[in-house]
Write an enzyme that holds these catalytic residues in place. Structure first.
Site, PDB file in Angstrom:
ATOM      1  N   HIS A   1     -66.462 -29.612  53.733  1.00 16.11           N
ATOM      2  CA  HIS A   1     -65.406 -30.267  52.947  1.00 16.11           C
ATOM      3  C   HIS A   1     -65.720 -31.730  52.624  1.00 16.11           C
ATOM      4  CE1 HIS A   1     -62.411 -27.026  52.987  1.00 16.11           C
ATOM      5  NE2 HIS A   1     -62.883 -26.735  54.184  1.00 16.11           N
TER       6      HIS A   1
ATOM      7  N   ASP B   1     -63.536 -27.701  59.975  1.00 21.24           N
ATOM      8  CA  ASP B   1     -63.225 -26.323  59.585  1.00 21.24           C
ATOM      9  C   ASP B   1     -64.181 -25.808  58.507  1.00 21.24           C
ATOM     10  OD1 ASP B   1     -62.027 -28.354  57.947  1.00 21.24           O
ATOM     11  OD2 ASP B   1     -60.985 -26.758  56.853  1.00 21.24           O
ATOM     12  N   GLU B   2     -64.244 -24.497  58.405  1.00 26.13           N
ATOM     13  CA  GLU B   2     -64.938 -23.797  57.319  1.00 26.13           C
ATOM     14  C   GLU B   2     -66.322 -24.387  57.026  1.00 26.13           C
ATOM     15  OE1 GLU B   2     -61.426 -22.015  54.599  1.00 26.13           O
ATOM     16  OE2 GLU B   2     -61.671 -24.168  54.353  1.00 26.13           O
ATOM     17  N   VAL B   3     -67.136 -24.488  58.055  1.00 30.18           N
ATOM     18  CA  VAL B   3     -68.474 -25.046  57.865  1.00 30.18           C
ATOM     19  C   VAL B   3     -69.465 -23.903  57.679  1.00 30.18           C
ATOM     20  CG1 VAL B   3     -70.276 -26.504  58.860  1.00 30.18           C
ATOM     21  CG2 VAL B   3     -67.856 -27.042  59.268  1.00 30.18           C
TER      22      VAL B   3
END
Ligand code: NAG
Ligand code: NAG
Ligand code: NAG
Ligand code: NAG
Length: 564
Positions: A301, A354-356
């Site tokens: 992100h 998050d969401e790596v």
């Protein structure tokens, strides 16, 4: 107008003399306007949101003097937080013509008085006394937010009628002011502001110390004034944390003096926040008892960082996650955290995580080589990155907050001070507190406000302590947060997406569990929530109808605010 009263001088106000004859000239009618808002069905409901933890009420109606004065009782000086809040609330309570106000109002009132031959008004409540025991105005997690509020007609005629708020801190007193304002109704017959069901005795405190709303200013830029409007409305529902998701992959709107090219990642040069803007938001929020927790989401992100510093990208075709192999990456993180530390006094700082998706690290030759030299898999490098960012944040005296993926991936390695932020799965807080971590509940199925098909009652019944039965583990759940992700929300619709559903979570987080867990919330909560939504509307907040199938849609047809 306010009057400052040191504790030793309180007695002066008790001896303030009002001639008895004046006091007895006007007997207030009681019970007449009790149910004017909801017809006949609702006299047993208390129209307060969120519901206080303990309260008793009666059956009197009291009138409030539009020239209500403030009497502050504290040991040390005049609190600007309280005096400005008092003026703010007076503006909200006394909105209608005929109640003092400006020159125009005064003329109208004189005219009416001459017509209906009411020459002098007398009111039951002329003064609001606020007693604050501590002069410490530092706002942090766990600050004492409790208060008591007493509203009653004085039994002795020579005593000036007053309502009293007593609190340990100014932040408790602010909540007391909000509750007081929710008791006040403008009566269109007498054209006075009245409090029904007096005397009131309210003793209140929050169930959770962290009651948050997240705003995302990367997917769409939100102007300062809009953020302030949202903060102001948060205080009506007794929220106390604005989680500011400032930066994401789409845009980097914030000024960072240490790395001044970073905000080249903003959408345009007009959609940016200076450090002064950020400071202004923090201060505006503090005046309303609201902490601001900033977020810098790494290493995923973060594509927008590379617009100003392309070296932060592993390669032009691999722009996310940030390059784990370069010391420059961590220099920039450290520079950002040093600059932000000066602006954000709240002890919590959100580091994302998050969401790596690390797949492109493994496909970029210099990163792949670095991984091999360090004997790391890409997953190890994700852990290395998050822990290194945590160390930097802790060295600057922050408490790190991370999204749940970090806890799922390497629970044993996270710094023990870490606060795990649940969003994706259910049961994450239960797992986190079992391992001794603190936790924030934001289950996406219920508390993601951009999920427009989640109804108010699903928001309301989501329970942060679900599945956690051990009392010492329950204490580790510091609260919860509703998340207003910004992909499909900008200035044109963000407030009607937040409200009224955010208020449903606010009551869950503030009020006692037994009072929010009634069998039939259509009976116990819905009419009060509709009432609160109308209060938001009256205060200029574009909150959507409560019972829409999709949040933020327009009303289905004509009808009263209180029914829609
Ligand atoms: C990660 O990114 C790669 C390359 O962009 C993509 O092929 C893969 O599907 C992604 N993995 C996940 C789990 O999203
Ligand atoms: C590399 O890591 C693996 C697994 O963690 C370990 O077994 C191995 O001994 C390490 N090799 C070196 C050279 O450090
Ligand atoms: C509750 O949890 C704590 C911490 O995990 C543990 O030490 C304690 O034994 C637990 N108590 C019970 C009754 O299970
Ligand atoms: C809850 O109360 C509403 C309103 O009185 C009523 O229409 C509904 O049938 C009740 N539901 C249950 C499950 O009792």
């Amino acid at each position: 107008m306010f009057i400052f009263t040191p504790k030793c001088l309180v007695l002066i106000y008790y001896t303030f003399f009002v001639p008895q004859s004046l006091c007895s000239t006007l007997k207030k009618s009681t019970n007449l306007h009790h149910n004017h808002i909801h017809g006949s069905s609702s006299s047993s409901l208390t129209y307060l949101w969120p519901l206080p933890s303990h309260f008793t009420s009666g059956d009197q109606t009291l009138s409030i003097n539009p020239s209500l004065s403030l009497s502050l009782v504290s040991d040390n000086g005049v609190s600007v937080i309280l005096t400005t809040a008092f003026d703010r609330y007076k503006g909200m309570i006394f909105k209608h013509g005929g109640n003092g106000g400006g020159v125009g109002f005064g003329l109208v009132r004189k005219l009416r008085e001459s017509l209906v031959k009411v020459s002098s008004y007398e009111y039951d409540i002329n003064q609001l006394k606020i007693i604050v025991h501590s002069d410490n105005e530092e706002l942090q997690l766990g600050v004492d937010e409790s208060y008591t509020l007493k509203v009653s007609k004085s039994k002795e005629h020579y005593i000036v009628g007053e309502a009293t708020i007593e609190a340990n801190t100014v932040y408790g007193a602010l909540h007391g002011l909000e509750t007081f304002s929710q008791l006040c109704f403008f009566d269109y017959t007498t054209k006075t502001v009245q409090i029904y069901k007096a005397p009131w005795s309210i003793q209140d405190e929050p169930r959770f110390s962290y009651r948050g709303l997240m705003l995302d200013t990367s997917r769409h830029y939100l102007p300062i004034d809009v953020i302030k409007q949202i903060i102001e409305s948060m205080s009506y529902a007794k929220f106390n944390v604005l989680h500011w998701h400032i930066i994401d992959e789409e845009s980097f709107p914030l000024e960072i003096p240490a790395y001044s090219n970073l905000w080249k990642g903003s959408y345009t040069k007009w959609e940016r926040y200076t450090l002064e803007d950020a400071y202004e938001i923090v201060n505006f929020a503090k005046m309303r008892g609201i902490n601001v927790m900033a977020e810098m989401d790494v290493p995923g992100h973060a594509e927008s960082w590379g617009t100003g510093y392309p070296d932060l990208w592993p390669s032009p075709s691999c722009r996310e996650p940030l390059d784990v192999s370069k010391t420059f990456t961590f220099d920039v993180i450290s520079g950002i955290l040093t600059d932000l530390r000066k602006i954000f006094p709240f002890e919590l700082f959100h580091l994302g995580g998050d969401e790596v998706n690390t797949s492109c690290w493994s496909h970029t030759s210099h990163v792949k080589e670095w991984l091999q030299n360090h004997n790391m898999t890409a997953k190890d490098a994700y852990e290395y990155f998050v822990l290194k960012a945590q160390d930097i944040a802790i060295s600057k005296n922050w408490t790190p907050v991370n999204w749940e993926e970090t806890f799922i991936a390497f629970p044993a390695k996270l710094h023990p001070k870490t606060i795990v932020h649940n969003w994706y799965d259910s049961g994450v807080c239960a797992k986190a507190v079992a391992k001794g971590f603190r936790c924030i509940f934001s289950n996406q199925g219920f508390w993601y406000l951009d999920h427009l098909d989640v109804s108010w009652d699903e928001v309301y019944t989501a329970e942060p302590l679900e599945g956690i039965y051990n009392a010492s583990e329950q204490k580790l759940v510091i609260g919860g947060e509703v998340c207003m992700w910004g992909e499909t929300a900008d200035t044109s619709n963000v407030q009607q997406t937040i409200w009224p559903r955010a208020a449903a979570a606010a009551e869950r987080l503030w009020s006692r569990r037994d009072s929010t867990s009634a069998k039939n919330i259509t009976l116990t909560a819905l009419p009060r929530l509709q009432h609160f939504r109308c209060l938001l509307n009256r205060r200029g907040v574009p909150a959507a109808p409560v019972t829409n199938f999709y949040a933020r849609s327009a009303p289905v047809g004509p009808g009263s605010c209180y029914d829609q």
